[in-house]
Design a protein around this motif. Structure first.
Motif, PDB file in Angstrom:
ATOM      1  N   ILE A 280       0.819  -1.217   0.000  1.00 38.97           N
ATOM      2  CA  ILE A 280       0.000   0.000   0.000  1.00 38.97           C
ATOM      3  C   ILE A 280       0.852   1.267   0.000  1.00 38.97           C
ATOM      4  CG2 ILE A 280      -1.945  -1.157   1.086  1.00 38.97           C
ATOM      5  CD1 ILE A 280      -1.225   0.226   3.700  1.00 38.97           C
ATOM      6  N   LEU A 281       2.093   1.176   0.485  1.00 40.33           N
ATOM      7  CA  LEU A 281       2.974   2.338   0.430  1.00 40.33           C
ATOM      8  C   LEU A 281       3.461   2.595  -0.991  1.00 40.33           C
ATOM      9  CD1 LEU A 281       5.150   1.752   3.635  1.00 40.33           C
ATOM     10  CD2 LEU A 281       3.411   3.511   3.311  1.00 40.33           C
ATOM     11  N   ALA A 282       3.588   1.526  -1.763  1.00 38.09           N
ATOM     12  CA  ALA A 282       4.170   1.657  -3.107  1.00 38.09           C
ATOM     13  C   ALA A 282       3.148   2.045  -4.163  1.00 38.09           C
ATOM     14  CB  ALA A 282       4.836   0.338  -3.499  1.00 38.09           C
ATOM     15  N   CYS A 283       1.858   1.778  -3.914  1.00 34.93           N
ATOM     16  CA  CYS A 283       0.872   1.986  -4.974  1.00 34.93           C
ATOM     17  C   CYS A 283       0.433   3.446  -5.042  1.00 34.93           C
ATOM     18  CB  CYS A 283      -0.330   1.068  -4.792  1.00 34.93           C
ATOM     19  SG  CYS A 283      -1.390   1.500  -3.429  1.00 34.93           S
ATOM     20  N   GLU A 284       0.124   3.894  -6.249  1.00 35.34           N
ATOM     21  CA  GLU A 284      -0.329   5.260  -6.468  1.00 35.34           C
ATOM     22  C   GLU A 284      -1.837   5.371  -6.293  1.00 35.34           C
ATOM     23  OE1 GLU A 284      -0.540   9.289  -7.446  1.00 35.34           O
ATOM     24  OE2 GLU A 284       1.181   8.044  -6.894  1.00 35.34           O
ATOM     25  N   ARG A 285      -2.558   4.343  -6.741  1.00 40.28           N
ATOM     26  CA  ARG A 285      -4.020   4.388  -6.714  1.00 40.28           C
ATOM     27  C   ARG A 285      -4.542   3.228  -5.865  1.00 40.28           C
ATOM     28  NH1 ARG A 285      -4.787   4.510 -13.125  1.00 40.28           N
ATOM     29  NH2 ARG A 285      -3.201   2.904 -12.789  1.00 40.28           N
ATOM     30  N   LEU A 286      -5.238   3.574  -4.794  1.00 41.40           N
ATOM     31  CA  LEU A 286      -5.672   2.592  -3.800  1.00 41.40           C
ATOM     32  C   LEU A 286      -7.174   2.691  -3.565  1.00 41.40           C
ATOM     33  CD1 LEU A 286      -4.953   0.513  -1.492  1.00 41.40           C
ATOM     34  CD2 LEU A 286      -4.773   2.511   0.018  1.00 41.40           C
ATOM     35  N   ILE A 287      -7.845   1.545  -3.656  1.00 39.19           N
ATOM     36  CA  ILE A 287      -9.261   1.414  -3.288  1.00 39.19           C
ATOM     37  C   ILE A 287      -9.351   0.482  -2.077  1.00 39.19           C
ATOM     38  CG2 ILE A 287     -11.406   0.256  -3.941  1.00 39.19           C
ATOM     39  CD1 ILE A 287     -11.497   2.780  -5.245  1.00 39.19           C
ATOM     40  N   THR A 288     -10.128   0.866  -1.084  1.00 37.85           N
ATOM     41  CA  THR A 288     -10.453  -0.045   0.017  1.00 37.85           C
ATOM     42  C   THR A 288     -11.936  -0.341  -0.047  1.00 37.85           C
ATOM     43  OG1 THR A 288      -8.709   0.937   1.374  1.00 37.85           O
ATOM     44  CG2 THR A 288     -10.323  -0.467   2.481  1.00 37.85           C
ATOM     45  N   LEU A 289     -12.251  -1.575  -0.365  1.00 42.80           N
ATOM     46  CA  LEU A 289     -13.638  -2.029  -0.482  1.00 42.80           C
ATOM     47  C   LEU A 289     -14.023  -2.688   0.838  1.00 42.80           C
ATOM     48  CD1 LEU A 289     -15.771  -2.225  -2.876  1.00 42.80           C
ATOM     49  CD2 LEU A 289     -15.030  -4.600  -3.088  1.00 42.80           C
ATOM     50  N   PHE A 290     -15.021  -2.130   1.530  1.00 40.75           N
ATOM     51  CA  PHE A 290     -15.366  -2.693   2.836  1.00 40.75           C
ATOM     52  C   PHE A 290     -16.865  -2.886   2.957  1.00 40.75           C
ATOM     53  CE2 PHE A 290     -15.331   1.906   3.364  1.00 40.75           C
ATOM     54  CZ  PHE A 290     -16.358   2.201   4.242  1.00 40.75           C
ATOM     55  N   SER A 291     -17.228  -3.840   3.828  1.00 42.84           N
ATOM     56  CA  SER A 291     -18.652  -4.169   3.970  1.00 42.84           C
ATOM     57  C   SER A 291     -18.947  -4.633   5.388  1.00 42.84           C
ATOM     58  CB  SER A 291     -19.034  -5.215   2.916  1.00 42.84           C
ATOM     59  OG  SER A 291     -20.442  -5.322   2.791  1.00 42.84           O
ATOM     60  N   MET A 292     -19.780  -5.679   5.530  1.00 40.48           N
ATOM     61  CA  MET A 292     -20.353  -6.026   6.829  1.00 40.48           C
ATOM     62  C   MET A 292     -19.321  -6.374   7.892  1.00 40.48           C
ATOM     63  SD  MET A 292     -23.235  -5.501   5.719  1.00 40.48           S
ATOM     64  CE  MET A 292     -24.090  -5.564   4.165  1.00 40.48           C
ATOM     65  N   GLY A 293     -18.232  -6.993   7.518  1.00 40.41           N
ATOM     66  CA  GLY A 293     -17.223  -7.360   8.501  1.00 40.41           C
ATOM     67  C   GLY A 293     -16.616  -6.161   9.194  1.00 40.41           C
ATOM     68  N   ILE A 294     -16.682  -5.003   8.566  1.00 35.43           N
ATOM     69  CA  ILE A 294     -16.250  -3.756   9.189  1.00 35.43           C
ATOM     70  C   ILE A 294     -17.418  -3.128   9.947  1.00 35.43           C
ATOM     71  CG2 ILE A 294     -15.468  -1.398   8.719  1.00 35.43           C
ATOM     72  CD1 ILE A 294     -13.261  -3.450   8.389  1.00 35.43           C
ATOM     73  N   ASN A 295     -18.559  -3.051   9.318  1.00 33.21           N
ATOM     74  CA  ASN A 295     -19.696  -2.308   9.870  1.00 33.21           C
ATOM     75  C   ASN A 295     -20.359  -2.981  11.057  1.00 33.21           C
ATOM     76  OD1 ASN A 295     -19.592  -0.239   7.857  1.00 33.21           O
ATOM     77  ND2 ASN A 295     -20.543  -1.651   6.418  1.00 33.21           N
ATOM     78  N   GLN A 296     -20.485  -4.310  11.007  1.00 29.99           N
ATOM     79  CA  GLN A 296     -21.242  -5.018  12.046  1.00 29.99           C
ATOM     80  C   GLN A 296     -20.357  -5.243  13.268  1.00 29.99           C
ATOM     81  OE1 GLN A 296     -22.760  -8.451   9.909  1.00 29.99           O
ATOM     82  NE2 GLN A 296     -24.672  -7.403   9.429  1.00 29.99           N
ATOM     83  N   SER A 297     -20.143  -4.157  14.007  1.00 28.11           N
ATOM     84  CA  SER A 297     -19.201  -4.178  15.113  1.00 28.11           C
ATOM     85  C   SER A 297     -19.616  -3.142  16.141  1.00 28.11           C
ATOM     86  CB  SER A 297     -17.787  -3.874  14.593  1.00 28.11           C
ATOM     87  OG  SER A 297     -16.906  -3.571  15.650  1.00 28.11           O
ATOM     88  N   SER A 298     -19.251  -3.378  17.398  1.00 28.80           N
ATOM     89  CA  SER A 298     -19.512  -2.386  18.434  1.00 28.80           C
ATOM     90  C   SER A 298     -18.592  -1.182  18.306  1.00 28.80           C
ATOM     91  CB  SER A 298     -19.352  -3.028  19.822  1.00 28.80           C
ATOM     92  OG  SER A 298     -18.052  -3.559  19.974  1.00 28.80           O
ATOM     93  N   SER A 299     -17.607  -1.264  17.408  1.00 26.59           N
ATOM     94  CA  SER A 299     -16.768  -0.100  17.092  1.00 26.59           C
ATOM     95  C   SER A 299     -16.664   0.062  15.572  1.00 26.59           C
ATOM     96  CB  SER A 299     -15.378  -0.237  17.709  1.00 26.59           C
ATOM     97  OG  SER A 299     -14.737  -1.423  17.287  1.00 26.59           O
ATOM     98  N   GLY A 300     -17.770  -0.229  14.884  1.00 28.20           N
ATOM     99  CA  GLY A 300     -17.777  -0.202  13.415  1.00 28.20           C
ATOM    100  C   GLY A 300     -17.482   1.167  12.840  1.00 28.20           C
ATOM    101  N   VAL A 301     -17.995   2.230  13.470  1.00 20.97           N
ATOM    102  CA  VAL A 301     -17.747   3.582  12.960  1.00 20.97           C
ATOM    103  C   VAL A 301     -16.268   3.892  13.003  1.00 20.97           C
ATOM    104  CG1 VAL A 301     -18.191   6.032  13.309  1.00 20.97           C
ATOM    105  CG2 VAL A 301     -20.045   4.390  13.596  1.00 20.97           C
ATOM    106  N   ASP A 302     -15.609   3.559  14.109  1.00 18.78           N
ATOM    107  CA  ASP A 302     -14.170   3.809  14.207  1.00 18.78           C
ATOM    108  C   ASP A 302     -13.399   3.020  13.159  1.00 18.78           C
ATOM    109  OD1 ASP A 302     -14.437   5.617  16.245  1.00 18.78           O
ATOM    110  OD2 ASP A 302     -13.771   4.264  17.836  1.00 18.78           O
ATOM    111  N   LYS A 303     -13.823   1.808  12.872  1.00 14.75           N
ATOM    112  CA  LYS A 303     -13.154   1.020  11.836  1.00 14.75           C
ATOM    113  C   LYS A 303     -13.299   1.700  10.472  1.00 14.75           C
ATOM    114  CE  LYS A 303     -13.707  -3.357  14.274  1.00 14.75           C
ATOM    115  NZ  LYS A 303     -14.409  -4.650  14.365  1.00 14.75           N
TER     116      LYS A 303
END
Length: 888
Positions: A280-303
């Protein structure tokens, strides 16, 4: 079949990818194909989308209004709803009423429901099942950008140098997006794919790097990545200075997340973590695709904000191939957010600031507009349990299955004085506790708009006439509103009327201060609305053709025009493993099913790949259980009975259970009945991915399978049963803790088999098979054994459509086998073409040593591509088997 004579272009009923679908009428119904001109899918479809035509029958439909399960007229039902709501409000006030909506609603339906509740009843208690999947992403975007605005588009996936996929088994949950990434990787092999997931899933098939992190540790991983950027001078200082606030505090907070500290917290090797940083340090163009595994959490907003921080700090946002990309779970989750479907929203991305309330009140002509947020989903059903909410209207969703602590939800609804359900299915876990059921139009019957994960508004078009007395949701709500005395505000004659009002409100006194603005569509005629092509918002005077990606000018929606970096303190899940519950249960989707299966469960094809609820676990976590045994999975809240699925690729200490099965399809498999109702304090989203459980082999005295000609047959009273949809046959798998004294009597008491001819086979002390037929037609086939019997299901099912024939064929069928000369079939791997693992193994033996060669011979893997990862595994396994044989 009820159908129109010409092909219709519409939008898929399933996930937030929002694929365009072409429904082509045939002699016996419709076939679905991908719409080539739709930007979301460019002609591709997953197997669920391709099978849409198989889900259009009226079996199980709710076709007439009912009060306490008794059919009534629409006039009676609407009067009862209006009177019930009016009496409740008069006695207990507007806060005693709640609406609970769904991402299955069209935007027009959603708009009217939200307008009635928040604008005229005057209560903020309108929430939606989007709370369960995307609420944390909403708050994360609003904290960072000042608006719930996804900055990316699908084209960015084609252009990225690196795509991080986190919290998502995209290959199964969003197959068309996954195939798009896979194609980009094929065309540009230098493109890097990183999958972050505690599980080794099908998505890992295209990964250059898989990070099997500790469940719930995602925020620390992204904080560590941010710190690595700082240490290697990869921070875009100019962008931060000109376009953001909070960078200094955020970078300072991230400093504690050194390489060693992050590796330890996330349970990763230093070497693997370093590899992640280097990419990720070397790439110029970065997409982070995220879904339920991030959101469905008691700290999902922070993630979510930890991910967004990484993009803001490196300036990789607002330009081609870059950005934090939340991919939604439902077809219209974003449309619901646009109209204010969440309890903390008002309408058109406005909140409950006094100026917003006043503005919306003037636009709607109402002095009753809610002035404060209402209860979110979890709190709403707690309030029902506590007696604060006396009436709830549930639209197009099944909370008794999908909400955490689901048994408690069912109990709460059973005590509620008034439960109204609008649905297309008569018998769901939720309609079982409803007082009034209202038949809504389903996909293919209703017209309106939906918005997908990249902000693209598409038309869902009707191609089927209304069945029975079913009505559009917007019409039902408007009729109730008129009975409540709000005739003028709800006098809609056409869904386009509602869309135009929604579009006008989005631009009303906006002046560029709100991201959501489709005022450029406010003057569409009914015909133009009908013909509307997909378009991404904002759509206004400045962007009449829509907007591909946001923030290209570096301007955000906070009052000062700057984005916010948020200092993050990573937290582990609320509930951690204990001695009594030592394992962490992850929940999620399987490839061919959707939500609570009310639609996909109708398709025999979609039940072939995975036909029963299961628990996937590492063999060392339950060494006494074998493949096909029944497992008891328990938490502090309940227990399930599921098929054992040991898998050495599953991480030790973690198990996976699918979310789909319910009491209509299995005796004891509602996974949310095990999950605590712990939520993120900012978003109200439940922590559905990390629940402590224990698993143990359940001692079944016998297991069996029964096939019945009766299409409405109920399962026998066994401790474990699962219904598997088959064409023309009712099929149950069974298990029980006690063996009948006499098998024939046991079957006769349940199915009156004495009225038929029958033939039995006793297989030692524990086995018993039986065939029963009438006038040469097979009526019932039963197979039971101490261990799990494995009849050739296709052979048995075929016997129901053709007479069993002579003694030899009947004897083979009694043994659960196809007749002589007919090959047995294995588990289905490719649902599109019904190709099973035995056929695939034979093809590999004959020289098909690649997916391409298998596709050329059998067609598997050539349509939606969802089975490709499994095909690769089967090829490898078969070749290894052949190599061992050669060495001998």
């Amino acid at each position: 079949m009820r159908c129109y004579p010409t092909a219709v272009s519409t939008t898929c009923a399933y996930c937030g990818v929002g694929c365009g679908v072409r429904m082509q009428p045939q002699a016996e119904g419709f076939t679905a194909s991908g719409e080539m001109s739709h930007p979301a899918n460019l002609g591709k479809l997953c197997v669920k989308g391709a099978a849409l035509g198989e889900t259009l029958n009226l079996t199980g439909r709710l076709l007439q209004p009912e009060i306490r399960r008794v059919p009534v007229s629409w006039s009676q039902a609407l009067d009862a709803v209006a009177q019930g709501l009016q009496d409740t409000i008069r006695q207990h006030g507007p806060q005693s009423v709640a609406f609970y909506g769904s991402g299955q609603l069209l935007t027009e339906d959603y708009y009217v429901a939200n307008k009635l509740m928040k604008g005229f009843i005057g209560s903020g208690n309108m929430d939606t099942n989007s709370r369960l999947c995307m609420a944390s992403a909403v708050v994360g975007y609003k904290r960072a950008f000042g608006a719930d605005a996804v900055p990316c588009c699908y084209q960015d996936l084609d252009k990225a140098d690196c795509v991080i996929i986190t919290g998502s088994n995209t290959a199964w949950a969003h197959p068309v997006v996954y195939q798009r990434i896979a194609q980009a990787k094929k065309e540009r092999p230098e493109m890097q794919i990183i999958v972050i997931d505690p599980r080794h899933t099908a998505t890992c098939d295209i990964a250059d790097l898989h990070l099997p992190l500790r469940p719930g540790s995602d925020a620390a991983l992204f904080c560590g990545a941010l710190n690595a950027m700082r240490e290697h001078n990869k921070i875009d200082s100019d962008f931060l200075q000109q376009h953001t606030q909070g960078a200094e505090d955020t970078l300072s907070a991230a400093q504690r997340w050194t390489l060693a500290a992050t590796a330890d917290f996330c349970g990763l090797s230093v070497e693997r973590l370093q590899a992640f940083y280097q990419i990720i340090l070397a790439c110029e163009r970065l997409i982070t695709l995220f879904s339920m595994g991030i959101n469905q959490s008691s700290s999902g907003v922070d993630k979510c904000n930890a991910i967004i921080n990484l993009h803001l700090a490196s300036g990789r946002i607002g330009r081609e191939g870059c950005g934090p990309f939340s991919i939604t779970g439902q077809p219209n989750a974003m449309g619901g957010r646009e109209v204010g479907g969440l309890a903390n929203q008002l309408a058109a991305h406005m909140g409950f600031l006094p100026e917003d309330v006043e503005r919306v009140g003037r636009f709607w002509g109402s002095n009753r507009v809610a002035t404060a947020p209402g209860l979110n989903a979890v709190d709403m059903f707690r309030a029902i349990e506590e007696g604060q909410i006396k009436a709830i209207w549930i639209m197009g969703t099944n909370p008794v299955v999908s909400l955490p602590d689901a048994d408690r939800v069912r109990t709460a609804l059973a005590r509620c004085p008034l439960v109204i359900v609008s649905d297309i299915v008569r018998d769901t876990d939720t309609t079982q506790v409803a007082h009034i059921c209202l038949p809504a139009l389903g996909w293919g019957e209703k017209s309106g708009t939906v918005t997908n994960s990249e902000r693209c508004i598409s038309r869902q078009r009707a191609f089927l006439p209304p069945p029975g007395e079913a009505k559009p949701d917007w019409w039902i709500i408007s009729q109730v509103a008129q009975r409540l005395g709000f005739e003028e505000a709800f006098s809609y004659q056409h869904p386009a009327d509602i869309f135009r009002e929604h579009a006008r409100l989005s631009g009303y006194e906006n002046e560029g201060t709100r991201a959501f603005d489709i005022s450029g569509l406010a003057q569409l005629s009914n015909q133009q609305w009908h013909e509307m092509r997909p378009i991404q918002w904002p759509v206004n005077a400045n962007a009449p053709l829509g907007t591909l990606r946001l923030f290209s000018d570096g301007k955000f929606y906070h009052p000062d025009g700057k984005a916010r970096l948020i200092p993050i303190t990573p937290r582990l899940p609320v509930n951690l493993p204990t001695i009594f519950y030592p394992l962490v249960m992850n929940t999620g989707r399987v490839r061919d099913q959707w939500h609570t299966m009310t639609r996909t469960g109708k398709s025999a094809r979609l039940m072939q790949h995975i036909s029963e609820p299961f628990c996937q676990y590492h063999p060392d976590d339950c060494p006494t259980a074998q493949q096909g045994d029944v497992l008891r999975v328990s938490s502090a809240y309940g227990w399930l009975l599921l098929r054992a699925q040991p898998d050495s690729l599953q991480a030790r200490g973690s198990v996976f259970v699918p979310m789909h099965w319910n009491n209509q399809f299995s005796q004891q498999a509602r996974v949310d009945s095990l999950i605590a109702a712990c939520t993120d304090p900012l978003s109200g989203q439940p922590e559905s991915k990390q629940m402590p459980v224990r698993i143990q082999r359940w001692n079944a005295a016998w297991q069996g399978e029964i096939f019945l000609r009766d299409q409405h047959a109920m399962p026998p009273a066994t401790a474990y049963w699962s219904r598997i949809t088959q064409q023309g046959v009712t099929h149950f798998t069974l298990a029980d803790s006690a063996k009948p004294t006499d098998w024939y009597d046991w079957l006769n008491q349940r199915f009156a088999i004495e009225k038929w001819q029958s033939q039995t086979a006793r297989l030692g002390e524990h086995g018993f098979n039986l065939l029963a037929w009438k006038n040469g037609e097979l009526q019932l086939a039963f197979y039971a054994h101490r261990d799990r019997p494995v009849p050739d299901r296709q052979a048995v099912i075929s016997a129901f459509s053709s007479p069993p024939g002579g003694a030899q064929r009947r004897l083979a069928l009694l043994g659960g086998r196809a007749g002589e000369g007919k090959a047995a079939r294995g588990a289905i791997i490719c649902s599109c073409f019904a190709i099973d693992e035995i056929a695939i193994g034979d093809a590999v033996k004959q020289g098909c040593h690649s997916v391409q060669q298998l596709g050329g011979k059998l067609k598997c893997g050539t349509h939606c591509g969802s089975c490709v990862p499994e095909l690769k595994k089967l090829i490898t396994r078969q070749l290894n088997t052949l190599a061992v044989g050669d060495n001998r």
